[in-house]
Design a protein around this motif. Structure first.
Motif, PDB file in Angstrom:
ATOM      1  N   GLU A 158      -8.646   5.748  -0.384  1.00 58.04           N
ATOM      2  CA  GLU A 158      -7.242   6.161  -0.397  1.00 58.04           C
ATOM      3  C   GLU A 158      -6.670   5.913   0.993  1.00 58.04           C
ATOM      4  O   GLU A 158      -7.063   6.581   1.948  1.00 58.04           O
ATOM      5  CB  GLU A 158      -7.100   7.642  -0.753  1.00 58.04           C
ATOM      6  N   PRO A 159      -5.780   4.972   1.150  1.00 63.59           N
ATOM      7  CA  PRO A 159      -5.213   4.710   2.489  1.00 63.59           C
ATOM      8  C   PRO A 159      -4.407   5.898   2.991  1.00 63.59           C
ATOM      9  O   PRO A 159      -3.769   6.611   2.212  1.00 63.59           O
ATOM     10  CB  PRO A 159      -4.321   3.484   2.253  1.00 63.59           C
ATOM     11  N   ASP A 160      -4.454   6.120   4.306  1.00 61.54           N
ATOM     12  CA  ASP A 160      -3.668   7.188   4.917  1.00 61.54           C
ATOM     13  C   ASP A 160      -2.373   6.629   5.489  1.00 61.54           C
ATOM     14  O   ASP A 160      -1.794   7.194   6.416  1.00 61.54           O
ATOM     15  CB  ASP A 160      -4.474   7.910   5.989  1.00 61.54           C
ATOM     16  N   PHE A 161      -1.947   5.494   4.953  1.00 60.91           N
ATOM     17  CA  PHE A 161      -0.727   4.826   5.425  1.00 60.91           C
ATOM     18  C   PHE A 161      -0.034   4.151   4.249  1.00 60.91           C
ATOM     19  O   PHE A 161      -0.605   3.991   3.166  1.00 60.91           O
ATOM     20  CB  PHE A 161      -1.078   3.778   6.483  1.00 60.91           C
ATOM     21  N   GLY A 162       1.193   3.738   4.501  1.00 66.12           N
ATOM     22  CA  GLY A 162       1.916   2.905   3.555  1.00 66.12           C
ATOM     23  C   GLY A 162       2.270   1.601   4.238  1.00 66.12           C
ATOM     24  O   GLY A 162       2.537   1.585   5.440  1.00 66.12           O
ATOM     25  N   CYS A 193       2.596   5.594   8.975  1.00 70.58           N
ATOM     26  CA  CYS A 193       1.370   6.378   8.949  1.00 70.58           C
ATOM     27  C   CYS A 193       1.547   7.702   9.695  1.00 70.58           C
ATOM     28  O   CYS A 193       2.486   7.871  10.472  1.00 70.58           O
ATOM     29  CB  CYS A 193       0.216   5.577   9.560  1.00 70.58           C
ATOM     30  N   SER A 197       5.165  10.207  10.030  1.00 74.24           N
ATOM     31  CA  SER A 197       5.646   8.933   9.466  1.00 74.24           C
ATOM     32  C   SER A 197       5.985   7.932  10.565  1.00 74.24           C
ATOM     33  O   SER A 197       7.078   7.364  10.612  1.00 74.24           O
ATOM     34  CB  SER A 197       6.869   9.176   8.563  1.00 74.24           C
ATOM     35  N   ARG A 255       1.410  12.153   9.913  1.00 71.66           N
ATOM     36  CA  ARG A 255       2.281  13.223   9.406  1.00 71.66           C
ATOM     37  C   ARG A 255       3.720  13.034   9.826  1.00 71.66           C
ATOM     38  O   ARG A 255       4.653  13.457   9.135  1.00 71.66           O
ATOM     39  CB  ARG A 255       1.769  14.576   9.903  1.00 71.66           C
ATOM     40  N   TYR A 276       0.846  -1.188   0.000  1.00 68.07           N
ATOM     41  CA  TYR A 276       0.000   0.000   0.000  1.00 68.07           C
ATOM     42  C   TYR A 276       0.883   1.240   0.000  1.00 68.07           C
ATOM     43  O   TYR A 276       1.947   1.250   0.626  1.00 68.07           O
ATOM     44  CB  TYR A 276      -0.905   0.055   1.244  1.00 68.07           C
ATOM     45  N   ARG A 277       0.416   2.256  -0.717  1.00 70.54           N
ATOM     46  CA  ARG A 277       1.078   3.559  -0.719  1.00 70.54           C
ATOM     47  C   ARG A 277       0.075   4.609  -0.257  1.00 70.54           C
ATOM     48  O   ARG A 277      -1.101   4.574  -0.638  1.00 70.54           O
ATOM     49  CB  ARG A 277       1.576   3.922  -2.121  1.00 70.54           C
ATOM     50  N   ARG A 278       0.552   5.512   0.552  1.00 72.65           N
ATOM     51  CA  ARG A 278      -0.334   6.556   1.059  1.00 72.65           C
ATOM     52  C   ARG A 278      -0.897   7.389  -0.095  1.00 72.65           C
ATOM     53  O   ARG A 278      -0.183   7.787  -1.003  1.00 72.65           O
ATOM     54  CB  ARG A 278       0.450   7.458   2.021  1.00 72.65           C
ATOM     55  N   ARG A 279      -2.206   7.593  -0.048  1.00 69.69           N
ATOM     56  CA  ARG A 279      -2.954   8.392  -1.016  1.00 69.69           C
ATOM     57  C   ARG A 279      -3.031   7.770  -2.402  1.00 69.69           C
ATOM     58  O   ARG A 279      -3.412   8.436  -3.366  1.00 69.69           O
ATOM     59  CB  ARG A 279      -2.375   9.813  -1.139  1.00 69.69           C
TER      60      ARG A 279
END
Length: 251
Positions: free
Chosen positions: A136-140, A110, A114, A112, A89-92
């Motif tokens: 849209e995930p808010d994490f990677g 995850c 990180s 601001r 997963y990639r953020r946004r």
């Protein structure tokens, strides 16, 4: 709140996720299906959120159609910034896929700041991706160990399970078709293992026959008297072959 619909008596066999188990390929074993179904239904898909709620039978159907993937990390595990191929997963970045960790760990970044964390077996990522709206995930998330085994299913698969959950007859038909498909796949794997060779016998049986011939040659050099019927060596060979359900003539 205690319920009495059978859920309280279900036993989750957590041992099926022991990392020493070999990868099962692209299909879950029956014990894994039961454990995963109970875990997802109890923890993630029996919530008060109606659009993410599924009955036990529908969850089981969903687990069976999900994709099991065994992943290998490309970059060294000690690297703080993994290779692009190691990210799930990639953020946004929009995704329609939900992921359950079966074995190994995922690293998660995850917030601001990180913030880094690790998620192991039974952790679920991207549950909101199962809803009808874009997600849209808010994490990677990336592979945190060299080997990771996951179960994934898409929004379309979940929505299909949601529809079946509202139609008992259709759900039972879908599960029956699913069971027939699984049985057929198992039969094909067995046929491949026991595939006849140019001699008309399977590789396993041919090996046993060659071993038996070698034993008989050794026996012929033994001068000690033997009784009538099968020798000890032949008896052992016959028992081994009988497990293959392929009877052999006894001379």
């Amino acid at each position: 709140v205690r319920v009495k619909d059978g859920r309280e008596s279900r036993i989750i066999n957590l041992g099926v996720f022991n990392p020493v188990w070999a990868a099962k390929g692209d299909r879950l074993a029956s014990e894994e299906v039961k454990a995963v179904t109970a875990h997802l239904h109890r923890t993630f898909l029996s919530t008060d959120l109606e659009d993410l709620k599924l009955g036990y039978e529908a969850v089981e159907w969903l687990v069976n159609i999900g994709e099991v993937i065994s992943l290998t990390r490309v970059s060294p595990v000690w690297m703080s910034q993994p290779d692009d191929a190691d990210w799930l997963y990639r953020r946004r970045q929009i995704t329609d896929r939900c992921t359950l960790v079966l074995q190994g760990r995922l690293g998660v970044i995850c917030g601001r700041d990180s913030f880094h964390s690790n998620l192991g077996a039974f952790s679920l990522l991207g549950r909101d991706a199962l809803r009808k709206k874009a997600y849209e995930p808010d994490f990677g998330a990336f592979l945190g160990t060299h080997k990771v085994r996951v179960l994934t299913f898409t929004r379309a698969q979940f929505q299909a399970a949601k529809e079946l959950d509202g139609d008992v007859t259709a759900l039972q038909k879908a599960k029956a078709l699913q069971a027939a498909s699984t049985a057929a796949a198992t039969s094909r794997r067995v046929d491949k293992i026991m595939q006849p060779t140019m001699f008309g016998t399977s590789e396993r049986v041919r090996y046993e026959l060659e071993e038996d011939a070698a034993r008989q040659r050794a026996d012929s050099e033994d001068c000690s008297p033997r009784g009538f019927g099968l020798t000890t060596a032949n008896n052992k060979t016959f028992r081994n072959l009988s497990t293959c359900c392929l009877p052999l003539p006894i001379g």
